[in-house]
Design a protein around this motif. Structure first.
Motif, PDB file in Angstrom:
ATOM      1  N   MET A   1      -4.297   8.012 -31.392  1.00  0.00           N
ATOM      2  CA  MET A   1      -3.030   7.880 -30.820  1.00  0.00           C
ATOM      3  C   MET A   1      -3.135   9.344 -29.715  1.00  0.00           C
ATOM      4  N   LYS A   2      -2.393   9.196 -28.780  1.00  0.00           N
ATOM      5  CA  LYS A   2      -2.220  10.249 -27.602  1.00  0.00           C
ATOM      6  C   LYS A   2      -0.981  10.924 -27.755  1.00  0.00           C
ATOM      7  N   MET A   3      -1.102  12.061 -27.074  1.00  0.00           N
ATOM      8  CA  MET A   3       0.177  12.881 -27.103  1.00  0.00           C
ATOM      9  C   MET A   3       0.458  13.334 -25.547  1.00  0.00           C
ATOM     10  N   LYS A   4       1.778  14.162 -25.405  1.00  0.00           N
ATOM     11  CA  LYS A   4       1.818  14.861 -24.468  1.00  0.00           C
ATOM     12  C   LYS A   4       1.497  16.286 -24.494  1.00  0.00           C
ATOM     13  N   ALA A   5       1.129  17.010 -23.673  1.00  0.00           N
ATOM     14  CA  ALA A   5       0.680  18.369 -23.830  1.00  0.00           C
ATOM     15  C   ALA A   5       0.711  19.233 -22.398  1.00  0.00           C
ATOM     16  N   VAL A   6       1.070  20.402 -22.357  1.00  0.00           N
ATOM     17  CA  VAL A   6       0.919  21.367 -21.305  1.00  0.00           C
ATOM     18  C   VAL A   6      -0.306  22.208 -21.415  1.00  0.00           C
ATOM     19  N   TYR A   7      -1.049  21.974 -20.321  1.00  0.00           N
ATOM     20  CA  TYR A   7      -2.453  22.794 -20.293  1.00  0.00           C
ATOM     21  C   TYR A   7      -2.238  23.873 -19.207  1.00  0.00           C
ATOM     22  N   ALA A   8      -3.092  24.961 -19.510  1.00  0.00           N
ATOM     23  CA  ALA A   8      -3.249  26.028 -18.377  1.00  0.00           C
ATOM     24  C   ALA A   8      -4.646  25.506 -18.044  1.00  0.00           C
ATOM     25  N   THR A   9      -4.713  25.467 -16.659  1.00  0.00           N
ATOM     26  CA  THR A   9      -5.828  24.979 -15.990  1.00  0.00           C
ATOM     27  C   THR A   9      -6.586  26.276 -15.396  1.00  0.00           C
ATOM     28  N   SER A  10      -6.154  27.658 -15.548  1.00  0.00           N
ATOM     29  CA  SER A  10      -6.737  28.570 -14.976  1.00  0.00           C
ATOM     30  C   SER A  10      -5.981  29.774 -15.594  1.00  0.00           C
ATOM     31  N   PHE A  11      -6.696  31.089 -15.114  1.00  0.00           N
ATOM     32  CA  PHE A  11      -6.000  31.975 -15.516  1.00  0.00           C
ATOM     33  C   PHE A  11      -5.183  32.721 -14.492  1.00  0.00           C
ATOM     34  N   LYS A  12      -4.278  32.037 -13.878  1.00  0.00           N
ATOM     35  CA  LYS A  12      -3.565  32.380 -12.652  1.00  0.00           C
ATOM     36  C   LYS A  12      -1.974  32.413 -12.931  1.00  0.00           C
ATOM     37  N   GLY A  13      -1.597  32.349 -14.050  1.00  0.00           N
ATOM     38  CA  GLY A  13      -0.171  32.584 -14.622  1.00  0.00           C
ATOM     39  C   GLY A  13       0.541  31.449 -14.873  1.00  0.00           C
ATOM     40  N   PRO A  14       1.877  31.111 -14.641  1.00  0.00           N
ATOM     41  CA  PRO A  14       2.504  30.086 -14.951  1.00  0.00           C
ATOM     42  C   PRO A  14       2.299  28.898 -13.911  1.00  0.00           C
ATOM     43  N   SER A  15       1.909  29.175 -12.659  1.00  0.00           N
ATOM     44  CA  SER A  15       1.597  28.098 -11.806  1.00  0.00           C
ATOM     45  C   SER A  15       0.500  27.521 -12.090  1.00  0.00           C
ATOM     46  N   SER A  16      -0.544  27.662 -13.197  1.00  0.00           N
ATOM     47  CA  SER A  16      -1.459  26.993 -13.360  1.00  0.00           C
ATOM     48  C   SER A  16      -1.212  25.841 -14.448  1.00  0.00           C
ATOM     49  N   LEU A  17      -0.020  25.958 -14.839  1.00  0.00           N
ATOM     50  CA  LEU A  17       0.433  24.943 -15.994  1.00  0.00           C
ATOM     51  C   LEU A  17       0.621  23.729 -15.545  1.00  0.00           C
ATOM     52  N   GLU A  18       0.311  22.616 -16.214  1.00  0.00           N
ATOM     53  CA  GLU A  18       0.564  21.208 -15.946  1.00  0.00           C
ATOM     54  C   GLU A  18       0.669  20.303 -17.241  1.00  0.00           C
ATOM     55  N   LEU A  19       1.536  19.393 -17.218  1.00  0.00           N
ATOM     56  CA  LEU A  19       2.111  18.635 -18.140  1.00  0.00           C
ATOM     57  C   LEU A  19       1.117  17.272 -18.081  1.00  0.00           C
TER      58      LEU A  19
END
Length: 329
Positions: free
Chosen positions: A1-19
């Motif tokens: 089963m899959k889920m939704k999750a927020v990922y940090a794609t780098s260490f550049k702060g909130p702008s690096s977050l993606e759903l």
């Protein structure tokens, strides 16, 4: 089963977050529980992690941030004895992962959520209340009858400090930067509340303590308040530092020496397993008997997580703890 999750794609702060919408659910190890997350808490430490500034969390992007969560146990590992499927819980995920629909958490860091508390309130509890208990009791060694000054008392840690201090028989003085925040602090245990944006708050604290000053200060923004803290602390008092604040600390040590003050840092990450259990037991009892009452601040959806992080410490005042509603409730 899959889920939704927020990922940090780098260490550049909130702008690096993606759903992301199609991520694998966590595996459940023998000593862990799988929690279906209803709400996740937003802490200042979450922001620091996104900039790679909190080395204890040894993560490499992409990773799922988030330390505090509340929800329902969906599965338990073979060695888990404290919980069963369907239990309402709040949890402190020392390996992150709470900004997601499911998180795997150690049973020792997971606790039953009383039925009279909402999942939003449950997500408020872990970091703020554990930090407050460590500052006041384990590090500060407070005693009934003492007077405590809590800076930034309208935030999640500050409100937790107010409630814990009041339950232990201390006289509580709080500071806040807004009228709304001051009212909230008063409602949650402070006998006096002053505006820390105004310089006269130092004189006001000294006035209500008859010139003696307070026995202990819980400091959330040391770089801003340190000189005033020395002035407001009584002879032989203690200053517990839980937040450094912006910029560099520039203050004379003369007052610190003259008054023989104790200056102590507070880091929840340094607490032993026994100390964490002690704090959890105290908090659990307080949640049940009502002396501890978590305050929910601004609420966000998973799609708004970038705003949730950016709005931390934006200068407009924090009232309670920000929450991400994972299930949209």
């Amino acid at each position: 089963m899959k889920m939704k999750a927020v990922y940090a794609t780098s260490f550049k702060g909130p702008s690096s977050l993606e759903l992301r919408d199609n991520e694998p659910k966590p595996e459940v190890d023998a000593d862990k529980v799988l929690v279906k997350v209803h709400c996740a808490g937003v802490n200042h430490i979450d922001k620091a992690v996104l900039y790679g500034k909190f080395g204890h969390f040894k993560v490499t992007p992409p990773f799922i941030p988030g330390i505090d969560a509340a929800g329902v146990i969906e599965a338990v590992g073979n060695d888990v004895t404290k919980f069963k499927e369907g239990d309402r819980v709040y949890t402190y995920a020392r390996k992150l992962g709470c900004f997601a629909e499911y998180v795997s958490a150690n049973q020792d860091n997971t606790h039953h959520l009383p039925t009279h508390l909402s999942f939003q309130q449950g997500a408020v509890v872990p970091i703020p209340y554990m930090t407050a208990y460590r500052a006041l009791v384990q590090r500060g060694q407070v005693k009934s009858g003492e007077t405590v000054l809590i800076h930034g008392a309208s935030g999640s840690v500050g409100l937790a400090c107010c409630q814990i201090a009041r339950s232990l028989g201390l006289t509580v003085i709080g500071t806040a930067g807004t009228t709304e925040g001051s009212k909230l602090v008063k409602e949650h245990g402070a006998e006096h509340v002053f505006n820390h944006r105004e310089q006269e708050h130092i004189r006001q604290v000294l006035d209500v303590t008859c010139g003696k000053g307070v026995d202990i200060i819980v400091e959330t923004t040391m770089s801003v308040n340190f000189e005033g803290d020395i002035e407001m602390t009584s002879q032989g008092g203690r200053i517990m530092v839980i937040g450094r604040g912006p910029g560099q600390l520039q203050a004379s040590a003369e007052g610190l020496l003259k008054k023989e003050l104790s200056l102590m840092g507070v880091g929840l990450i340094n607490a032993s397993k026994a100390q964490l259990q002690e704090a959890s037991n105290f908090i659990g009892k307080g949640l049940i008997n009502g002396t501890l009452n978590p305050v929910v601040g601004q609420q966000y959806s998973m799609e708004e997580v970038v705003d949730a992080i950016k709005n931390l410490g934006n200068g407009t005042g924090i009232h309670g703890k920000p929450i991400i509603n994972i299930l949209g409730n």
